[in-house]
Write an enzyme that holds these catalytic residues in place. Structure first.
Site, short mmCIF file in Angstrom:
data_model
loop_
_atom_site.label_atom_id
_atom_site.label_comp_id
_atom_site.label_asym_id
_atom_site.label_seq_id
_atom_site.Cartn_x
_atom_site.Cartn_y
_atom_site.Cartn_z
NE ARG A 106 21.47 -48.44 -14.49
CZ ARG A 106 21.92 -47.45 -15.24
NH1 ARG A 106 21.18 -46.94 -16.20
NH2 ARG A 106 23.14 -46.98 -15.06
CG HIS A 155 24.18 -42.67 -12.47
ND1 HIS A 155 23.33 -43.55 -13.10
CD2 HIS A 155 24.13 -41.52 -13.20
CE1 HIS A 155 22.79 -42.96 -14.16
NE2 HIS A 155 23.25 -41.73 -14.24
CD GLU A 208 25.10 -42.30 -19.99
OE1 GLU A 208 25.42 -41.12 -19.79
OE2 GLU A 208 24.03 -42.62 -20.55
CG ASN A 234 22.96 -46.06 -20.28
OD1 ASN A 234 22.63 -47.21 -19.99
ND2 ASN A 234 23.35 -45.18 -19.37
CE1 TYR A 272 17.82 -41.25 -22.55
CE2 TYR A 272 20.10 -41.95 -22.45
CZ TYR A 272 18.90 -41.72 -21.83
OH TYR A 272 18.76 -41.92 -20.48
CD GLU A 308 20.70 -43.93 -18.29
OE1 GLU A 308 20.67 -42.95 -19.06
OE2 GLU A 308 21.38 -43.97 -17.25
#
Ligand SMILES: *[C@@H]1O[C@H](CO)[C@@H](O)[C@H](O)[C@H]1NC(C)=O
Ligand SMILES: *[C@@H]1O[C@H](CO)[C@@H](O)[C@H](O)[C@H]1NC(C)=O
Length: 502
Positions: free
Chosen positions: A98, A143, A188, A330, A332, A399
């Site tokens: 990606r 992005h 995002e 995404n 985290y 992600e």
């Protein structure tokens, strides 16, 4: 490469020994694996050929905001070294790569009347090399590196951006869609709008809190939907690809079992993830009701004549609904959420609109990034929340990763991946339909405001060497061994987790 092979063998040996000690879990065949990067963070060559200036070029060159006073002028030099990048992606054994397209590299002035042949040639060559290595190219259109010329017209606060973005998307579908079958319109959008428009920690650093982020999100939702419909109407039948976007989300966990905290955690996730997901994935479309109510209430109390949250027409609600072929995510980390009862401040502010107190549990292991704590069970909870709230969509994780300072023997990153992949498997066993997992990132790169001080890579990049050599870290070999066997040991590295700082 001999060293690489030796280390790989050693790594496999370690994994086999662990297999005897702990349980080995198999990933379903329906789950594909990839690694990700973004144009501004790796390409460099900011002024090569006829490339136009992006907002990140302008921001890094004219402000003092980057921690180590660095920029992406050279970054990982991927514009000149993409063959080495493809070699690394191939060494890892992933199914897809990606990457994102730099808008001003293919459309130097932002508009589609002038297309850079050198820009197109760069991505053509990257795509062809990937396909030759049997790796699927996944393209992110946006992005974060908007052409500066379009920022000068207001950027994402300008409703004309809906057309400009769709034109850019069409150039990309025309140029690459014969070979690219997975498209991600926006990466995002929450970060773009909250940090770049409401706040000042991403370009263009507008800082118009409580106002600009809502306008930005409104235009991005419409831009995404228009690009989706364009693909659906004109390109899908011949190119046979899929298109969606990728939303960032923490798991927001209620700090206590009190009804007020449970409600606050639900409100936090609805007003952050749901802000973008509800219009596309819910049955009724539009922004979440709690968000419309809160922003309207605060706006009126502050003396505005209408809500600071713009309204969609019924036609727009219908037009935006369903415009994703998959739920791109995404993820985290997680946050603890407490209910607040603040008096409404007269200055508009997104945080006051959400009206929750968020904090990190001090027991959670830390990464180098201040916002990144290791909470694998939060990943499982979030995947289940999405599955339940949006009626079991196909989820593609685009992600997930861990930051440290400067470490090739990155045991903390291995531990992170081991735990988060186990949590992912737990979620799949719970019934979540997860079909893709992407490690961020292929290699160390320019981490926005943090410059080169936080590293997320599976490959180490030496930024002091003008040749920007890349070396596999221990985590690259770990990831490779997972991909070879499509199995993982159950939380074997949990003991490494006491101290996450690299
Ligand atoms: C491109 O930018 C670099 C600095 O990053 C500068 O040294 C170089 O002269 C520029 N090249 C051109 C052609 O403007
Ligand atoms: C997961 O989603 C894919 C794509 O929509 C679909 O083909 C598949 O049947 C789904 N699997 C499950 C278990 O729901």
């Amino acid at each position: 490469m001999a060293l690489f092979k030796t280390i790989t063998l050693l790594c496999l040996l370690v994994v086999s020994v662990l297999a005897i000690k702990g349980e080995i879990r198999k990933f379903p065949d329906t789950l594909s694996f990839g690694v990700a990067t973004a144009a501004y963070q790796i390409e460099g060559a900011w002024n090569a050929s006829d490339k136009g200036e992006s907002i990140w070029d302008r921001f890094t060159h004219t402000t003092n905001s980057i921690k180590d006073k660095s920029n992406g002028d050279f970054a990982c030099d991927s514009y000149n070294q993409h063959k080495r990048d493809v070699e690394m992606v191939k060494e890892l054994g992933v199914d897809f790569y990606r990457f994102s397209i730099s808008w001003s590299r293919i459309l130097p002035n932002g508009f589609s009347n002038k297309i850079s042949q050198d820009g197109i040639a760069y991505y053509d060559s990257l795509i062809d090399d990937l396909l030759e290595a049997n790796i699927k190219p996944y393209i992110t259109l946006y992005h974060w590196d908007l052409p500066q010329s379009l920022q000068d017209l207001g950027g994402w606060t300008n409703p004309m951006m809906v057309d400009y973005f769709t034109d850019f998307a069409e150039v990309a579908f025309e140029a690459f869609g014969d070979r690219v079958k997975t498209w991600i319109t926006f990466n995002e959008p929450w970060v773009v709008c909250i940090e770049g428009y409401g706040g000042i920690s991403k370009a263009p650093a507008l800082g118009m809190n409580g106002i600009a982020e809502y306008i930005c999100a409104h235009n991005i939702l419409k831009s995404h939907a228009k690009a989706y419909h364009l693909y659906d109407d004109l390109y899908r039948s011949t190119q046979k690809g899929r298109i969606g976007w990728s939303l960032n989300a923490n798991w927001d966990h209620p700090a206590t079992k009190s009804p007020a905290d449970i409600e606050a955690a639900e409100r936090a996730i609805q007003m952050n993830l749901g802000w973008f997901a509800h219009p596309v994935f819910s049955k009724e479309g539009d922004y979440p009701q709690v968000m419309k109510d809160r922003v309207a209430r605060n706006s009126l109390a502050q003396g505005y004549r209408r809500s600071r949250l713009p309204e969609f027409t019924p036609e727009e609600i219908a037009y935006i609904k369903g415009t994703c072929d998959f739920f791109g995510l995404n993820h985290y980390t997680s946050t603890m959420i407490r209910s607040l009862t603040t008096t409404i401040s007269m200055e508009p502010n997104f945080r006051d609109d959400v009206d929750t107190d968020c904090f990190y549990d001090p027991s959670w292991p830390e990464a180098t990034s201040s916002w990144l704590k290791v909470v694998p069970w939060g990943f499982r909870n979030l995947l289940n929340w999405i599955t339940k709230t949006y009626n079991n969509p196909e989820i593609m994780v685009f992600e997930n990763g861990f930051s440290d300072k400067n470490n090739k023997d990155d045991v903390d990153r291995i531990s992170y991946y081991n735990q988060y992949l186990n949590a992912l498997l737990d979620a799949i066993e719970d019934g979540c339909n997860v079909t893709a997992y992407t490690a961020w990132s292929l290699m160390d790169n320019f981490e926005w405001l943090q410059g080169y001080t936080e590293r997320f890579g599976l490959y180490y990049v030496d930024f002091n060497d003008p040749r920007r050599p890349r070396t596999p870290k221990a985590s690259a070999l770990y990831f490779k061994s997972i991909l070879e066997t499509r199995t993982i040991e159950r939380n074997c590295n949990a003991q490494l987790n006491r101290n996450g700082t690299g």
